[in-house]
Design a protein around this motif. Structure first.
Motif, PDB file in Angstrom:
ATOM      1  N   GLY A  16       0.784  -1.231   0.000  1.00 15.94           N
ATOM      2  CA  GLY A  16       0.000   0.000   0.000  1.00 15.94           C
ATOM      3  C   GLY A  16       0.812   1.276   0.000  1.00 15.94           C
ATOM      4  N   THR A  19      -0.905   4.177  -2.057  1.00  9.85           N
ATOM      5  CA  THR A  19      -2.155   4.571  -1.405  1.00  9.85           C
ATOM      6  C   THR A  19      -1.869   5.319  -0.107  1.00  9.85           C
ATOM      7  OG1 THR A  19      -3.253   2.648  -2.379  1.00  9.85           O
ATOM      8  CG2 THR A  19      -4.354   3.693  -0.501  1.00  9.85           C
ATOM      9  N   GLU A  23      -2.516   9.328   0.837  1.00  8.67           N
ATOM     10  CA  GLU A  23      -3.305   9.688   2.026  1.00  8.67           C
ATOM     11  C   GLU A  23      -2.490  10.536   2.993  1.00  8.67           C
ATOM     12  OE1 GLU A  23      -6.480  10.200   4.566  1.00  8.67           O
ATOM     13  OE2 GLU A  23      -6.491   9.500   2.484  1.00  8.67           O
TER      14      GLU A  23
END
Length: 177
Positions: A16, A19, A23
């Protein structure tokens, strides 16, 4: 702040990184924290590899230096940088050269179980890269774990929302204090 801080988010494929990087950037922006976000895997993507640079490390360093020069000119002092191997000592040295001056490196190694990594990669990769990604991710996890230097913070991503993971990463950096 008279120095640069680089938050290096590494980990094998499927943990991740991208991602979480996006974020982290979104949460920092919402809090009014000036920063740049660079996806390291993208700034060295070219084929064929340059002569004498089969792993594209030199071209990645030059591209990072060029991008950072502009961000620094605009007053940026914080970098969020994602790349599989970004936490490794030799990669940290490359980042310090590219950013120049005094650079504080904050290393985060994202982790995930084999099942989670395979599930994420299977959902993400729709083309010819799936088999290669599945093969190499299993090899990179133990290598990264073994070679990450002291002070590298491990952050698990299994069964956790990205917003929570990003908050933990930002807390390690201390950028909202």
């Amino acid at each position: 702040m008279d120095h640069v801080e680089a938050l290096l988010i590494g980990g094998r494929a499927g943990v991740g990184k991208t991602t979480v990087g996006w974020e982290v950037s979104a949460q920092l922006a919402a809090a009014g924290v000036a920063h740049a976000y660079i996806e390291g895997d993208m700034i060295g993507q070219l084929h064929p590899a340059p002569a004498g640079d089969p792993d594209r490390v030199q071209v990645t360093e030059r591209n990072l230096a060029a991008m950072w020069a502009e961000y620094a000119r605009l007053g940026c002092r914080r970098l969020v940088y994602t790349r599989t191997v970004s936490v490794l000592p030799e990669y940290g040295a490359m980042i310090q050269r590219a950013l120049t001056g005094e650079v504080r490196l904050i290393r985060i190694l994202l982790t995930a179980s084999d099942a989670t990594a395979v599930d994420r990669l299977t959902r993400r990769e729709q083309g010819s890269r799936l088999e290669a990604e599945l093969r190499t991710t299993a090899q990179k996890a133990p290598m990264l774990e073994a070679r990450a230097p002291a002070g590298t913070v491990r952050v698990g991503t299994d069964d956790r929302p990205v917003t929570e993971i990003a908050k933990e990463v930002i807390a390690v950096a201390g950028w909202l204090q």
